[in-house]
Write an enzyme that holds these catalytic residues in place. Sequence first.
Site, PDB file in Angstrom:
ATOM      1  N   HIS A   1      69.198  50.173  50.170  1.00  0.00           N
ATOM      2  CA  HIS A   1      68.011  50.110  51.030  1.00  0.00           C
ATOM      3  C   HIS A   1      68.250  49.219  52.246  1.00  0.00           C
ATOM      4  O   HIS A   1      67.663  49.426  53.301  1.00  0.00           O
ATOM      5  CB  HIS A   1      66.801  49.627  50.225  1.00  0.00           C
ATOM      6  CG  HIS A   1      66.517  50.507  49.041  1.00  0.00           C
ATOM      7  ND1 HIS A   1      66.130  51.820  49.180  1.00  0.00           N
ATOM      8  CD2 HIS A   1      66.615  50.276  47.712  1.00  0.00           C
ATOM      9  CE1 HIS A   1      65.982  52.358  47.984  1.00  0.00           C
ATOM     10  NE2 HIS A   1      66.275  51.449  47.075  1.00  0.00           N
TER      11      HIS A   1
ATOM     12  N   ASP B   1      41.769  45.275  65.607  1.00  0.00           N
ATOM     13  CA  ASP B   1      40.814  45.668  66.642  1.00  0.00           C
ATOM     14  C   ASP B   1      39.411  45.471  66.067  1.00  0.00           C
ATOM     15  O   ASP B   1      39.245  44.884  64.974  1.00  0.00           O
ATOM     16  CB  ASP B   1      41.091  47.095  67.145  1.00  0.00           C
ATOM     17  CG  ASP B   1      40.704  48.180  66.141  1.00  0.00           C
ATOM     18  OD1 ASP B   1      40.337  47.854  64.992  1.00  0.00           O
ATOM     19  OD2 ASP B   1      40.773  49.370  66.508  1.00  0.00           O
ATOM     20  N   HIS B   2      38.410  45.976  66.755  1.00  0.00           N
ATOM     21  CA  HIS B   2      37.018  45.800  66.313  1.00  0.00           C
ATOM     22  C   HIS B   2      36.774  46.450  64.956  1.00  0.00           C
ATOM     23  O   HIS B   2      36.046  45.923  64.119  1.00  0.00           O
ATOM     24  CB  HIS B   2      36.068  46.392  67.356  1.00  0.00           C
ATOM     25  CG  HIS B   2      36.384  47.810  67.717  1.00  0.00           C
ATOM     26  ND1 HIS B   2      37.500  48.161  68.458  1.00  0.00           N
ATOM     27  CD2 HIS B   2      35.763  48.980  67.409  1.00  0.00           C
ATOM     28  CE1 HIS B   2      37.536  49.463  68.601  1.00  0.00           C
ATOM     29  NE2 HIS B   2      36.507  49.999  67.968  1.00  0.00           N
TER      30      HIS B   2
ATOM     31  N   HIS C   1      61.647  48.975  49.104  1.00  0.00           N
ATOM     32  CA  HIS C   1      62.589  49.874  49.773  1.00  0.00           C
ATOM     33  C   HIS C   1      62.672  49.684  51.290  1.00  0.00           C
ATOM     34  O   HIS C   1      63.734  49.922  51.873  1.00  0.00           O
ATOM     35  CB  HIS C   1      62.216  51.340  49.486  1.00  0.00           C
ATOM     36  CG  HIS C   1      62.557  51.762  48.092  1.00  0.00           C
ATOM     37  ND1 HIS C   1      62.574  53.070  47.684  1.00  0.00           N
ATOM     38  CD2 HIS C   1      62.903  51.034  46.994  1.00  0.00           C
ATOM     39  CE1 HIS C   1      62.905  53.143  46.399  1.00  0.00           C
ATOM     40  NE2 HIS C   1      63.105  51.917  45.953  1.00  0.00           N
TER      41      HIS C   1
ATOM     42  N   CYS D   1      43.131  48.168  61.749  1.00  0.00           N
ATOM     43  CA  CYS D   1      42.249  48.877  62.673  1.00  0.00           C
ATOM     44  C   CYS D   1      41.380  49.780  61.802  1.00  0.00           C
ATOM     45  O   CYS D   1      41.253  49.538  60.597  1.00  0.00           O
ATOM     46  CB  CYS D   1      43.026  49.620  63.763  1.00  0.00           C
ATOM     47  SG  CYS D   1      44.058  50.990  63.226  1.00  0.00           S
ATOM     48  N   GLY D   2      40.768  50.797  62.381  1.00  0.00           N
ATOM     49  CA  GLY D   2      39.878  51.630  61.582  1.00  0.00           C
ATOM     50  C   GLY D   2      40.601  52.314  60.443  1.00  0.00           C
ATOM     51  O   GLY D   2      40.178  52.271  59.286  1.00  0.00           O
ATOM     52  N   THR D   3      41.714  52.952  60.766  1.00  0.00           N
ATOM     53  CA  THR D   3      42.513  53.652  59.755  1.00  0.00           C
ATOM     54  C   THR D   3      43.807  52.926  59.407  1.00  0.00           C
ATOM     55  O   THR D   3      44.464  53.279  58.430  1.00  0.00           O
ATOM     56  CB  THR D   3      42.927  55.039  60.288  1.00  0.00           C
ATOM     57  OG1 THR D   3      43.660  54.826  61.510  1.00  0.00           O
ATOM     58  CG2 THR D   3      41.714  55.922  60.551  1.00  0.00           C
ATOM     59  N   GLY D   4      44.201  51.989  60.246  1.00  0.00           N
ATOM     60  CA  GLY D   4      45.515  51.352  60.119  1.00  0.00           C
ATOM     61  C   GLY D   4      46.599  52.130  60.836  1.00  0.00           C
ATOM     62  O   GLY D   4      47.725  51.638  60.982  1.00  0.00           O
ATOM     63  N   ILE D   5      46.261  53.327  61.301  1.00  0.00           N
ATOM     64  CA  ILE D   5      47.300  54.187  61.899  1.00  0.00           C
ATOM     65  C   ILE D   5      47.699  53.694  63.295  1.00  0.00           C
ATOM     66  O   ILE D   5      48.875  53.414  63.555  1.00  0.00           O
ATOM     67  CB  ILE D   5      46.827  55.652  61.957  1.00  0.00           C
ATOM     68  CG1 ILE D   5      46.597  56.203  60.555  1.00  0.00           C
ATOM     69  CG2 ILE D   5      47.862  56.516  62.685  1.00  0.00           C
ATOM     70  CD1 ILE D   5      45.904  57.571  60.527  1.00  0.00           C
ATOM     71  N   GLY D   6      46.719  53.603  64.184  1.00  0.00           N
ATOM     72  CA  GLY D   6      47.041  53.253  65.571  1.00  0.00           C
ATOM     73  C   GLY D   6      47.721  51.901  65.687  1.00  0.00           C
ATOM     74  O   GLY D   6      48.719  51.750  66.406  1.00  0.00           O
TER      75      GLY D   6
HETATM   76  C1  RB5 Z   1      38.766  52.763  66.903  1.00  0.00           C
HETATM   77  O1  RB5 Z   1      37.637  53.546  67.048  1.00  0.00           O
HETATM   78  C2  RB5 Z   1      39.826  53.489  66.100  1.00  0.00           C
HETATM   79  O2  RB5 Z   1      40.307  54.561  66.825  1.00  0.00           O
HETATM   80  C3  RB5 Z   1      40.928  52.540  65.711  1.00  0.00           C
HETATM   81  O3  RB5 Z   1      40.400  51.463  65.019  1.00  0.00           O
HETATM   82  C4  RB5 Z   1      42.017  53.098  64.812  1.00  0.00           C
HETATM   83  O4  RB5 Z   1      41.496  53.703  63.682  1.00  0.00           O
HETATM   84  C5  RB5 Z   1      43.051  53.897  65.475  1.00  0.00           C
HETATM   85  O5  RB5 Z   1      44.032  54.349  64.864  1.00  0.00           O
END
Ligand code: RB5
Length: 143
Positions: free
Chosen positions: A133, A8-9, A98, A65-70
């Site tokens: 595994h 993403d951005h 694993h 993404c920002g955190t890699g989480i989403g």
């Molecule tokens: C975008 O602002 C942010 O929410 C996205 O990049 C990401 O970190 C979501 O998990």
Amino acid sequence: MRIAIASDHAGFALKEEIKKYLAGRSIEVTDLGTDSEESVDYPIFGRKCGEEVASGKADRGIVCCGTGIGISIAANKVKGIRCGLCTSVSMAEMTRRHNDANMLALGGRTTEVPLALDIVKAWLDTEFEGGKHKRRTDMLDEM
Ligand code: RB5
């Protein structure tokens, strides 16, 4: 090996750095966007990259993404995808050894570029251990 890459951005700048690193290793890359730091929705790009890998068009995928989480959550909703969000080299090694992770997620706002590139290197160069595994990754793939 062909790698699909998407962000993403908030992961765009890191995606561009990773593309340069992969080019330096002569690895073929399919860039699925996004193409700028203009705000976009990470589920679209996580899914797109997951589908590229699950369909076999790419061997593996990297998403940022920002955190890699989403974006990792989005990728992991595609059947056959095992996407590991990594913040250290040891996590990258373990997610290959694993989990046989066929996708890697990184946070552009949480992981500095030099560490992110070390993580990519470890994830590319570490083999799956198989054995017990494999039974567990088979269980994941059946879900
Ligand atoms: C975008 O602002 C942010 O929410 C996205 O990049 C990401 O970190 C979501 O998990």
